[in-house]
Design a protein around this motif. Structure first.
Motif, PDB file in Angstrom:
ATOM      1  N   ILE B 156       0.849  -1.202   0.000  1.00  0.00           N
ATOM      2  CA  ILE B 156       0.000   0.000   0.000  1.00  0.00           C
ATOM      3  C   ILE B 156       0.878   1.244   0.000  1.00  0.00           C
ATOM      4  O   ILE B 156       0.643   2.190  -0.743  1.00  0.00           O
ATOM      5  CB  ILE B 156      -0.943  -0.009   1.219  1.00  0.00           C
ATOM      6  N   LEU B 157       1.926   1.202   0.823  1.00  0.00           N
ATOM      7  CA  LEU B 157       2.857   2.325   0.885  1.00  0.00           C
ATOM      8  C   LEU B 157       3.511   2.568  -0.472  1.00  0.00           C
ATOM      9  O   LEU B 157       3.585   3.705  -0.947  1.00  0.00           O
ATOM     10  CB  LEU B 157       3.931   2.022   1.943  1.00  0.00           C
ATOM     11  N   PHE B 158       3.947   1.505  -1.124  1.00  0.00           N
ATOM     12  CA  PHE B 158       4.600   1.636  -2.434  1.00  0.00           C
ATOM     13  C   PHE B 158       3.634   2.211  -3.463  1.00  0.00           C
ATOM     14  O   PHE B 158       3.982   3.083  -4.238  1.00  0.00           O
ATOM     15  CB  PHE B 158       5.113   0.272  -2.931  1.00  0.00           C
ATOM     16  N   TYR B 159       2.417   1.678  -3.452  1.00  0.00           N
ATOM     17  CA  TYR B 159       1.396   2.168  -4.393  1.00  0.00           C
ATOM     18  C   TYR B 159       1.168   3.654  -4.182  1.00  0.00           C
ATOM     19  O   TYR B 159       1.080   4.421  -5.132  1.00  0.00           O
ATOM     20  CB  TYR B 159       0.062   1.436  -4.168  1.00  0.00           C
ATOM     21  N   THR B 160       1.054   4.039  -2.899  1.00  0.00           N
ATOM     22  CA  THR B 160       0.799   5.445  -2.603  1.00  0.00           C
ATOM     23  C   THR B 160       1.946   6.302  -3.108  1.00  0.00           C
ATOM     24  O   THR B 160       1.738   7.337  -3.734  1.00  0.00           O
ATOM     25  CB  THR B 160       0.622   5.654  -1.094  1.00  0.00           C
ATOM     26  N   TRP B 161       3.161   5.862  -2.855  1.00  0.00           N
ATOM     27  CA  TRP B 161       4.341   6.603  -3.297  1.00  0.00           C
ATOM     28  C   TRP B 161       4.282   6.835  -4.799  1.00  0.00           C
ATOM     29  O   TRP B 161       4.578   7.898  -5.300  1.00  0.00           O
ATOM     30  CB  TRP B 161       5.592   5.800  -2.936  1.00  0.00           C
ATOM     31  N   LEU B 162       3.898   5.797  -5.529  1.00  0.00           N
ATOM     32  CA  LEU B 162       3.944   5.877  -6.981  1.00  0.00           C
ATOM     33  C   LEU B 162       2.779   6.626  -7.589  1.00  0.00           C
ATOM     34  O   LEU B 162       2.913   7.246  -8.631  1.00  0.00           O
ATOM     35  CB  LEU B 162       4.005   4.467  -7.562  1.00  0.00           C
ATOM     36  N   TYR B 163       1.604   6.559  -6.955  1.00  0.00           N
ATOM     37  CA  TYR B 163       0.423   7.080  -7.639  1.00  0.00           C
ATOM     38  C   TYR B 163      -0.202   8.303  -7.004  1.00  0.00           C
ATOM     39  O   TYR B 163      -1.184   8.812  -7.507  1.00  0.00           O
ATOM     40  CB  TYR B 163      -0.625   5.961  -7.778  1.00  0.00           C
ATOM     41  N   PHE B 164       0.342   8.825  -5.876  1.00  0.00           N
ATOM     42  CA  PHE B 164      -0.293   9.994  -5.274  1.00  0.00           C
ATOM     43  C   PHE B 164      -0.214  11.250  -6.139  1.00  0.00           C
ATOM     44  O   PHE B 164      -1.072  12.106  -6.011  1.00  0.00           O
ATOM     45  CB  PHE B 164       0.255  10.272  -3.855  1.00  0.00           C
ATOM     46  N   PRO B 165       0.802  11.399  -7.043  1.00  0.00           N
ATOM     47  CA  PRO B 165       0.876  12.668  -7.776  1.00  0.00           C
ATOM     48  C   PRO B 165      -0.390  13.028  -8.542  1.00  0.00           C
ATOM     49  O   PRO B 165      -0.725  14.199  -8.645  1.00  0.00           O
ATOM     50  CB  PRO B 165       2.038  12.441  -8.743  1.00  0.00           C
ATOM     51  N   PHE B 166      -1.117  12.046  -9.048  1.00  0.00           N
ATOM     52  CA  PHE B 166      -2.373  12.347  -9.750  1.00  0.00           C
ATOM     53  C   PHE B 166      -3.291  13.158  -8.844  1.00  0.00           C
ATOM     54  O   PHE B 166      -3.796  14.216  -9.212  1.00  0.00           O
ATOM     55  CB  PHE B 166      -3.098  11.061 -10.145  1.00  0.00           C
ATOM     56  N   THR B 167      -3.503  12.625  -7.623  1.00  0.00           N
ATOM     57  CA  THR B 167      -4.406  13.281  -6.687  1.00  0.00           C
ATOM     58  C   THR B 167      -3.839  14.621  -6.244  1.00  0.00           C
ATOM     59  O   THR B 167      -4.544  15.631  -6.206  1.00  0.00           O
ATOM     60  CB  THR B 167      -4.625  12.388  -5.456  1.00  0.00           C
ATOM     61  N   ALA B 168      -2.543  14.647  -5.924  1.00  0.00           N
ATOM     62  CA  ALA B 168      -1.937  15.865  -5.394  1.00  0.00           C
ATOM     63  C   ALA B 168      -2.039  17.008  -6.398  1.00  0.00           C
ATOM     64  O   ALA B 168      -2.373  18.134  -6.033  1.00  0.00           O
ATOM     65  CB  ALA B 168      -0.480  15.599  -5.036  1.00  0.00           C
ATOM     66  N   LEU B 169      -1.784  16.703  -7.679  1.00  0.00           N
ATOM     67  CA  LEU B 169      -1.787  17.765  -8.685  1.00  0.00           C
ATOM     68  C   LEU B 169      -3.158  18.371  -8.876  1.00  0.00           C
ATOM     69  O   LEU B 169      -3.310  19.587  -8.890  1.00  0.00           O
ATOM     70  CB  LEU B 169      -1.297  17.203 -10.018  1.00  0.00           C
ATOM     71  N   THR B 170      -4.180  17.517  -9.010  1.00  0.00           N
ATOM     72  CA  THR B 170      -5.518  18.066  -9.250  1.00  0.00           C
ATOM     73  C   THR B 170      -6.012  18.785  -8.006  1.00  0.00           C
ATOM     74  O   THR B 170      -6.668  19.817  -8.111  1.00  0.00           O
ATOM     75  CB  THR B 170      -6.505  16.958  -9.636  1.00  0.00           C
ATOM     76  N   THR B 171      -5.673  18.261  -6.812  1.00  0.00           N
ATOM     77  CA  THR B 171      -6.079  18.939  -5.583  1.00  0.00           C
ATOM     78  C   THR B 171      -5.439  20.317  -5.507  1.00  0.00           C
ATOM     79  O   THR B 171      -6.105  21.305  -5.206  1.00  0.00           O
ATOM     80  CB  THR B 171      -5.657  18.112  -4.357  1.00  0.00           C
ATOM     81  N   LEU B 172      -4.151  20.359  -5.825  1.00  0.00           N
ATOM     82  CA  LEU B 172      -3.439  21.631  -5.756  1.00  0.00           C
ATOM     83  C   LEU B 172      -4.018  22.639  -6.746  1.00  0.00           C
ATOM     84  O   LEU B 172      -4.226  23.804  -6.410  1.00  0.00           O
ATOM     85  CB  LEU B 172      -1.953  21.394  -6.038  1.00  0.00           C
ATOM     86  N   SER B 173      -4.291  22.171  -7.971  1.00  0.00           N
ATOM     87  CA  SER B 173      -4.779  23.140  -8.955  1.00  0.00           C
ATOM     88  C   SER B 173      -6.201  23.580  -8.613  1.00  0.00           C
ATOM     89  O   SER B 173      -6.569  24.728  -8.840  1.00  0.00           O
ATOM     90  CB  SER B 173      -4.688  22.581 -10.378  1.00  0.00           C
ATOM     91  N   ALA B 174      -7.010  22.686  -8.010  1.00  0.00           N
ATOM     92  CA  ALA B 174      -8.352  23.089  -7.581  1.00  0.00           C
ATOM     93  C   ALA B 174      -8.247  24.126  -6.466  1.00  0.00           C
ATOM     94  O   ALA B 174      -8.988  25.109  -6.443  1.00  0.00           O
ATOM     95  CB  ALA B 174      -9.131  21.871  -7.095  1.00  0.00           C
ATOM     96  N   LEU B 175      -7.296  23.899  -5.567  1.00  0.00           N
ATOM     97  CA  LEU B 175      -7.133  24.788  -4.418  1.00  0.00           C
ATOM     98  C   LEU B 175      -6.662  26.168  -4.875  1.00  0.00           C
ATOM     99  O   LEU B 175      -7.063  27.191  -4.318  1.00  0.00           O
ATOM    100  CB  LEU B 175      -6.096  24.164  -3.478  1.00  0.00           C
ATOM    101  N   GLU B 176      -5.810  26.183  -5.918  1.00  0.00           N
ATOM    102  CA  GLU B 176      -5.258  27.458  -6.348  1.00  0.00           C
ATOM    103  C   GLU B 176      -6.225  28.267  -7.180  1.00  0.00           C
ATOM    104  O   GLU B 176      -6.101  29.476  -7.277  1.00  0.00           O
ATOM    105  CB  GLU B 176      -3.950  27.217  -7.113  1.00  0.00           C
TER     106      GLU B 176
END
Lengths: 278, 282
Positions: B156-176
């Motif tokens: 789970i940790l490895f998966y999160t490491w590899l695939y979180f950027p999708f979520t992080a990017l859209t969250t960041l751009s929505a927030l901005e």
């Protein structure tokens, strides 16, 4: 939940220390794996509870070059990537033009269809591609592997190029027509220079996708078309972690280099997103 | 005349679309159909129709555990990514010193090949890796290295490491793209920071989180290279498919049947996921 609340609360109160600790941990967990690979690739006799390898060596790199023939494999990877990028761009320009500037009934649906290969897990259609390519004798040729990569790369190219072409100013095209340029001239002297940044972006993205592609390569490669990701996988299976690390460093440095190089020109965020709100 | 030019225009559009359509049908649709047909053929034969490949897989208890594992891994990785991404986005939004660097850092897991990321994580969290050295150094009561590699939490940790950027990017751009006035209004109205976050910011950026987390979920569901080298005895569907054709003789029909089940599950899970999250965000 309560803990999380306290955590968020303290962050929101602007406690710089906490924020920087968070960012530090984040940076560490992203970069330290690469430092580990780097150390493993130059370390010798690194056993037990030691933080750093006791002896340094470049033997593993020599091994990587001699035993795994890394130059040939790099050449394979680059040839395949170049073919895949060329085909994808050639597909992307006309199709992107159609999506960007022509009236198509059911455009959204058609676009969703074109993007479908990025939604379905690659292993599902890689199986079919492998079977079709076996029949057509495309397995174990550079062209065949590249063609398999196009399945993933072309949707990228179409997506990026259609957005670029949509942004073209209609008036420029009219001006060109008024000045007596024929369609051919308009395309090469007006349109192409204008969409060049888009084409470059698309090339970078498709190149990265092909360079890193593993699943589709694994299903279509042969002994003459081993690429870097596949070789890394095989080396991990063989258990030579040090040599694998050396190869990984060779494989990964161009990727990170490209990322830091292109960050000013194109927004690398697109590399990851690419969908307009799924 | 009018009709003629209309026809001609349609022809031009079609011929422009042609390369894309050829690519889609030749490299995606036709292979998919080949997989469907193959999954309905008896093993090793080109004639006859049968459902035995599906039944023989689905009737085993292993099938259920494989599907549950795949689903659980991708869902936990998605939830973890959302938690992490929201915190990260809230911090990066403030444009502190060095935020550009952290923005690029966020992309690293998606730019390097998944195999390399997994290799690095295996080395970091291994029994001789820095993580265990640190834990054993800081906490004297931890005497043996913690086993993280080849376990479910590790995956789970490895998966999160590899695939979180999708979520992080859209969250960041929505927030901005959020109007700062809305927050100020809530602030003026007397809401404390936690309430602003809970009742104002989060609902507004929910579409962004949703779009990104769907990408994370899909990528994690189809993940192949990571579980292949870091999964150990835990085999999600994608690895299960590959193992079928890695055998000698290769079992193409069995692999195709599993691939079809995987594709169908992906579509079903996605539909349910979207529906649940849509209702939430409303």
């Amino acid at each position: 939940m309560n803990l999380l609340r306290i955590y968020v609360k303290s962050i929101l109160r602007g406690r710089k220390v906490l924020i920087y600790t968070f960012l530090l941990c984040f940076g560490l967990i992203i970069y330290v794996p690469f430092i580990m690979i780097m150390l493993r690739s130059v370390g010798k006799n690194w056993f037990g509870r030691l933080w750093l390898p006791p002896e340094l060596t470049l033997d593993w790199y020599r091994w990587a070059v001699e035993v795994t023939k890394i130059f040939r494999i790099t050449a394979n990877t680059l040839i395949i990537a170049v073919i895949a990028v060329a085909i994808s761009t050639l597909i992307g320009i006309p199709t992107g033009w159609a999506f960007g500037r022509r009236k198509i009934p059911g455009k959204e649906l058609l676009m969703a269809m074109i993007l479908l290969p990025r939604m379905i897990p690659p292993i599902a259609y890689a199986l079919g591609i492998a079977q079709v390519f076996y029949r057509l004798h495309l397995v174990n040729t550079h062209f065949g592997v590249a063609l398999a990569h196009v399945a993933i790369c072309a949707p990228y190219a179409i997506l990026v190029l259609s957005a670029t072409i949509e942004g073209l100013d209609e008036r420029v095209l009219e001006a060109s027509a008024v000045c007596g340029a024929n369609r051919f001239k308009t395309f090469f002297h007006v349109i192409l220079p204008l969409i060049l940044p888009g084409i470059l972006t698309s090339i970078i993205f498709t190149f990265t996708a092909s360079y890193n592609e593993f699943t589709l390569t694994l299903m279509t490669y042969g002994k003459d078309t081993v690429t870097l990701p596949v070789r890394t996988y095989l080396a991990i299976g063989e258990g030579y972690w040090e040599v694998t690390s050396a190869m990984s460093i060779i494989l990964v440095i161009p990727s990170i280099f490209v990322l830091f190089m292109i960050q000013r020109q194109v927004t690398p965020e697109k590399l990851v997103g690419g969908f307009k709100g799924v | 005349m009018r009709r003629g030019s209309n026809l001609r225009s349609t022809g031009v559009t079609l011929s422009l679309l042609l390369p894309g359509l050829v690519c889609f049908f030749g490299l995606f649709f036709y292979p998919m159909m080949v997989t469907v047909v193959r999954s309905l053929r008896p093993e090793g034969s080109d004639t006859g129709w049968t459902l035995v490949n599906y039944i023989s897989f689905l009737s085993t208890t292993k099938a259920r555990s494989v599907i549950v594992l795949t689903f659980m891994l991708s869902l936990s990785a998605t939830l973890l990514s959302i938690l992490f991404s929201v915190a990260l986005a809230l911090i990066l939004r403030k444009k502190l010193g060095g935020h550009r660097f952290f923005r690029l850092t966020m992309l690293i897991p998606r730019v390097v090949p998944g195999l390399i990321g997994a290799l690095g994580l295996l080395l970091l969290f291994g029994s001789r890796g820095w993580f265990n050295l640190l834990v054993m150094g800081v906490f004297p009561f931890v005497e043996k290295p913690i086993q993280i590699n080849y376990t479910v939490p590790g995956l789970i940790l490895f998966y999160t490491w590899l695939y979180f950027p999708f979520t992080a990017l859209t969250t960041l751009s929505a927030l901005e793209s959020l109007d700062p006035g809305i927050e100020e209004a809530a602030d003026v109205a007397g809401a404390n920071k936690w309430h602003v976050l809970r009742y104002v910011i989060l609902p507004l950026i929910m579409p962004g989180i949703l779009a990104g987390s769907v990408l994370t979920f899909m990528a994690a569901f189809g993940a192949f290279s990571i579980p292949l080298i870091a999964g150990g005895n835990y085999r999600p569907l994608s690895v299960e498919i590959y193992k079928q054709i890695d055998l000698t003789p290769a079992r193409w029909s069995a692999a195709s049947a599993r691939a079809m089940i995987m594709a169908m599950l992906q579509v079903i899970f996605l539909t349910i996921y979207m529906r649940i999250l849509r209702r939430r965000s409303r």
